[in-house]
Design a protein around this motif. Structure first.
Motif, PDB file in Angstrom:
ATOM      1  N   GLY A   1       0.846  -1.442  -0.023  1.00  0.00           N
ATOM      2  CA  GLY A   1      -0.140   0.030   0.033  1.00  0.00           C
ATOM      3  C   GLY A   1       0.969   1.281  -0.169  1.00  0.00           C
ATOM      4  N   GLY A   2       1.967   1.264   0.801  1.00  0.00           N
ATOM      5  CA  GLY A   2       2.742   2.295   0.874  1.00  0.00           C
ATOM      6  C   GLY A   2       3.526   2.800  -0.583  1.00  0.00           C
ATOM      7  N   VAL A   3       3.849   1.485  -1.106  1.00  0.00           N
ATOM      8  CA  VAL A   3       4.603   1.726  -2.608  1.00  0.00           C
ATOM      9  C   VAL A   3       3.676   2.222  -3.351  1.00  0.00           C
ATOM     10  CG1 VAL A   3       5.522   0.424  -4.441  1.00  0.00           C
ATOM     11  CG2 VAL A   3       6.318  -0.103  -2.204  1.00  0.00           C
ATOM     12  N   ALA A   4       2.393   1.751  -3.632  1.00  0.00           N
ATOM     13  CA  ALA A   4       1.394   2.375  -4.358  1.00  0.00           C
ATOM     14  C   ALA A   4       1.101   3.699  -4.305  1.00  0.00           C
ATOM     15  CB  ALA A   4       0.101   1.344  -4.422  1.00  0.00           C
ATOM     16  N   ALA A   5       0.950   4.019  -3.014  1.00  0.00           N
ATOM     17  CA  ALA A   5       0.329   5.378  -2.713  1.00  0.00           C
ATOM     18  C   ALA A   5       1.475   6.358  -2.819  1.00  0.00           C
ATOM     19  CB  ALA A   5      -0.062   5.560  -1.200  1.00  0.00           C
ATOM     20  N   THR A   6       2.643   5.981  -2.596  1.00  0.00           N
ATOM     21  CA  THR A   6       4.047   6.890  -2.851  1.00  0.00           C
ATOM     22  C   THR A   6       4.213   6.975  -4.383  1.00  0.00           C
ATOM     23  OG1 THR A   6       4.943   5.891  -0.697  1.00  0.00           O
ATOM     24  CG2 THR A   6       6.148   7.406  -1.965  1.00  0.00           C
ATOM     25  N   GLY A   7       3.793   6.090  -5.092  1.00  0.00           N
ATOM     26  CA  GLY A   7       4.435   5.855  -6.394  1.00  0.00           C
ATOM     27  C   GLY A   7       3.137   6.875  -7.326  1.00  0.00           C
ATOM     28  N   THR A   8       2.072   6.813  -6.526  1.00  0.00           N
ATOM     29  CA  THR A   8       1.028   7.510  -7.480  1.00  0.00           C
ATOM     30  C   THR A   8       1.375   9.067  -7.904  1.00  0.00           C
ATOM     31  OG1 THR A   8      -0.837   6.004  -6.600  1.00  0.00           O
ATOM     32  CG2 THR A   8      -1.742   8.314  -7.536  1.00  0.00           C
ATOM     33  N   PRO A   9       1.814   9.917  -7.010  1.00  0.00           N
ATOM     34  CA  PRO A   9       2.185  11.322  -7.231  1.00  0.00           C
ATOM     35  C   PRO A   9       3.203  11.367  -8.402  1.00  0.00           C
ATOM     36  CG  PRO A   9       1.953  11.021  -4.820  1.00  0.00           C
ATOM     37  CD  PRO A   9       1.765   9.709  -5.427  1.00  0.00           C
ATOM     38  N   ALA A  10       4.194  10.320  -8.215  1.00  0.00           N
ATOM     39  CA  ALA A  10       5.288  10.251  -9.096  1.00  0.00           C
ATOM     40  C   ALA A  10       4.896   9.890 -10.538  1.00  0.00           C
ATOM     41  CB  ALA A  10       6.488   9.265  -8.606  1.00  0.00           C
ATOM     42  N   LEU A  11       3.798   8.980 -10.531  1.00  0.00           N
ATOM     43  CA  LEU A  11       3.394   8.375 -11.995  1.00  0.00           C
ATOM     44  C   LEU A  11       2.503   9.488 -12.402  1.00  0.00           C
ATOM     45  CD1 LEU A  11       2.449   6.404 -13.876  1.00  0.00           C
ATOM     46  CD2 LEU A  11       0.680   5.658 -12.566  1.00  0.00           C
ATOM     47  N   ALA A  12       1.640  10.366 -11.725  1.00  0.00           N
ATOM     48  CA  ALA A  12       1.008  11.486 -12.167  1.00  0.00           C
ATOM     49  C   ALA A  12       1.835  12.725 -12.749  1.00  0.00           C
ATOM     50  CB  ALA A  12       0.331  12.184 -10.952  1.00  0.00           C
ATOM     51  N   ALA A  13       3.056  12.744 -12.109  1.00  0.00           N
ATOM     52  CA  ALA A  13       4.185  13.481 -12.685  1.00  0.00           C
ATOM     53  C   ALA A  13       4.596  13.173 -14.058  1.00  0.00           C
ATOM     54  CB  ALA A  13       5.389  13.650 -11.819  1.00  0.00           C
ATOM     55  N   MET A  14       4.928  11.863 -14.369  1.00  0.00           N
ATOM     56  CA  MET A  14       5.034  11.285 -15.626  1.00  0.00           C
ATOM     57  C   MET A  14       4.030  11.418 -16.584  1.00  0.00           C
ATOM     58  SD  MET A  14       8.257  10.166 -16.025  1.00  0.00           S
ATOM     59  CE  MET A  14       7.929   9.226 -17.289  1.00  0.00           C
ATOM     60  N   LEU A  15       2.733  11.550 -16.062  1.00  0.00           N
ATOM     61  CA  LEU A  15       1.829  11.619 -16.982  1.00  0.00           C
ATOM     62  C   LEU A  15       1.340  12.884 -17.543  1.00  0.00           C
ATOM     63  CD1 LEU A  15      -1.029   9.133 -15.489  1.00  0.00           C
ATOM     64  CD2 LEU A  15       0.498   8.808 -17.681  1.00  0.00           C
ATOM     65  N   VAL A  16       1.740  13.922 -16.332  1.00  0.00           N
ATOM     66  CA  VAL A  16       1.856  15.282 -16.784  1.00  0.00           C
ATOM     67  C   VAL A  16       2.641  15.545 -17.834  1.00  0.00           C
ATOM     68  CG1 VAL A  16       2.203  17.916 -16.030  1.00  0.00           C
ATOM     69  CG2 VAL A  16       0.539  16.199 -14.703  1.00  0.00           C
ATOM     70  N   ALA A  17       4.103  15.070 -17.590  1.00  0.00           N
ATOM     71  CA  ALA A  17       5.132  15.331 -18.739  1.00  0.00           C
ATOM     72  C   ALA A  17       4.733  14.770 -20.031  1.00  0.00           C
ATOM     73  CB  ALA A  17       6.445  14.593 -18.134  1.00  0.00           C
ATOM     74  N   ALA A  18       4.202  13.453 -19.757  1.00  0.00           N
ATOM     75  CA  ALA A  18       3.749  12.878 -21.232  1.00  0.00           C
ATOM     76  C   ALA A  18       2.773  13.525 -21.868  1.00  0.00           C
ATOM     77  CB  ALA A  18       3.292  11.405 -20.976  1.00  0.00           C
ATOM     78  N   GLY A  19       1.490  14.064 -21.160  1.00  0.00           N
ATOM     79  CA  GLY A  19       0.691  15.350 -21.786  1.00  0.00           C
ATOM     80  C   GLY A  19       1.176  16.200 -22.443  1.00  0.00           C
ATOM     81  N   TYR A  20       2.330  16.856 -21.559  1.00  0.00           N
ATOM     82  CA  TYR A  20       3.001  18.239 -22.150  1.00  0.00           C
ATOM     83  C   TYR A  20       3.548  17.898 -23.513  1.00  0.00           C
ATOM     84  CZ  TYR A  20       6.881  21.610 -22.548  1.00  0.00           C
ATOM     85  OH  TYR A  20       7.682  22.442 -23.042  1.00  0.00           O
ATOM     86  N   GLU A  21       4.592  16.834 -23.758  1.00  0.00           N
ATOM     87  CA  GLU A  21       5.245  16.459 -24.652  1.00  0.00           C
ATOM     88  C   GLU A  21       4.219  15.934 -25.842  1.00  0.00           C
ATOM     89  OE1 GLU A  21       8.024  16.803 -25.076  1.00  0.00           O
ATOM     90  OE2 GLU A  21       9.118  16.981 -23.273  1.00  0.00           O
ATOM     91  N   MET A  22       3.161  15.406 -25.492  1.00  0.00           N
ATOM     92  CA  MET A  22       2.397  14.820 -26.642  1.00  0.00           C
ATOM     93  C   MET A  22       1.618  16.317 -27.214  1.00  0.00           C
ATOM     94  SD  MET A  22      -1.126  12.364 -26.274  1.00  0.00           S
ATOM     95  CE  MET A  22      -1.982  13.438 -25.050  1.00  0.00           C
ATOM     96  N   ALA A  23       1.287  17.212 -26.419  1.00  0.00           N
ATOM     97  CA  ALA A  23       0.508  18.594 -27.022  1.00  0.00           C
ATOM     98  C   ALA A  23       1.790  19.215 -27.807  1.00  0.00           C
ATOM     99  CB  ALA A  23       0.128  19.161 -25.867  1.00  0.00           C
ATOM    100  N   ARG A  24       2.863  19.054 -27.188  1.00  0.00           N
ATOM    101  CA  ARG A  24       4.042  20.005 -27.916  1.00  0.00           C
ATOM    102  C   ARG A  24       4.554  19.141 -29.101  1.00  0.00           C
ATOM    103  NH1 ARG A  24       9.755  19.650 -25.978  1.00  0.00           N
ATOM    104  NH2 ARG A  24      10.835  21.410 -26.973  1.00  0.00           N
ATOM    105  N   ARG A  25       4.599  17.926 -29.078  1.00  0.00           N
ATOM    106  CA  ARG A  25       5.163  17.337 -30.238  1.00  0.00           C
ATOM    107  C   ARG A  25       4.435  16.546 -31.333  1.00  0.00           C
ATOM    108  NH1 ARG A  25      10.944  16.170 -29.168  1.00  0.00           N
ATOM    109  NH2 ARG A  25      11.456  17.071 -27.132  1.00  0.00           N
ATOM    110  N   GLY A  26       2.864  16.421 -30.816  1.00  0.00           N
ATOM    111  CA  GLY A  26       2.055  15.722 -31.552  1.00  0.00           C
ATOM    112  C   GLY A  26       1.947  14.180 -31.797  1.00  0.00           C
TER     113      GLY A  26
END
Length: 267
Positions: free
Chosen positions: A111-136
């Motif tokens: 549970g600790g691994v899943a909860a602690t990793g969720t914000p990091a995964l969210a950060a990666m998804l934000v970066a991926a969304g940014y790059e997707m919008a930027r690079r198409g």
């Protein structure tokens, strides 16, 4: 099956409790934001990727950039988790519940691994969304998930095992101080300066996985130093070996505590 269900119940409880901690989200957001804004001096080799770079390279650079510092936040967040049960005098009560000490420790870890990793995964998804919008490029999202799983997730598992267990012996404040020192000693300090695990398969910064995904050595991966057997050329098999070793090494302290508690219970 009863034991498995009980352990999963502990995991769900731990996840819900940890995921609601504002300090966890704020810390990860601030660290990830600072890394994204300043690139932490990593230079163009790691992030940002040049124009026209494939999604695999773009998101691997992001994952490696985050892996430089984010695992420190993982360790800080989990360092006082088991100590909290002692402070609240609930450890003995919880140990008597159906999962038992081993099941409760396993559920707390997962549970600790899943909860602690969720914000990091969210950060990666934000970066991926940014790059997707930027690079198409619509493949930024799946490659972001793959890079997270290969580069950041093993570091989280490795750090979580020691962050949960070591404070039981060292206290949380002392562990946090020593952990920060270890992180820079074991990940960025050159072996020629001081004997260190930097650049080895047991370096949790994810340099072997990132090297495989990028197709070029990253941050001293395979650099000569102590324990040459742990410093092969950064290939796909070496990256898989590094991921496996980090996960197993992260489970070692949990197994040790589980065995110790089991012996005490039967004594």
């Amino acid at each position: 099956m009863t034991g498995v269900r009980a352990t999963l119940a502990v995991c769900r409880y731990e996840f819900r409790m940890q995921i609601r901690r504002r300090s966890l989200w704020i810390t990860i957001a601030l660290v990830a934001g600072a890394l994204a804004a300043g690139r932490f001096g990593m230079g163009p080799r790691y992030a940002p990727a040049p124009p026209g770079a494939p999604a695999r390279e773009v998101m691997t650079r992001w994952a490696f950039l985050f892996s430089v510092i984010l695992p420190i936040a993982f360790g800080m967040a989990l360092a006082d988790r088991l100590l909290r049960d002692r402070r609240l005098h609930t450890a003995e009560l919880l140990a008597s519940l159906p999962p038992g000490p081993a099941g409760r420790l396993t559920g707390t870890f997962l549970g600790g691994v899943a909860a602690t990793g969720t914000p990091a995964l969210a950060a990666m998804l934000v970066a991926a969304g940014y790059e997707m919008a930027r690079r198409g490029d619509l493949t930024m999202i799946p490659w972001g998930l793959a890079a997270f799983a290969a580069v950041l997730a093993p570091a989280l598992v490795f750090v979580a095992g020691y962050a949960l267990v070591c404070p039981l012996v060292l206290t949380a404040p002392l562990f946090r101080v020593l952990f920060v020192g270890y992180w820079f000693w074991g990940n960025v300090l050159l072996p020629a300066t001081l004997p260190t695990l930097t650049g080895s398969l047991l370096s949790p910064i994810g340099s072997y996985a990132a090297s495989w995904l990028l197709g070029t050595p990253v941050l001293y991966a395979g650099i000569p130093g102590p324990l040459p057997v742990l410093r092969p050329e950064p290939t796909g098999s070496a990256a898989a070996a590094s991921i496996a070793l980090l996960v197993v090494a992260g489970l070692v302290p949990l197994l040790a505590v589980g065995l110790l508690r089991g012996r005490r219970r039967t004594a």
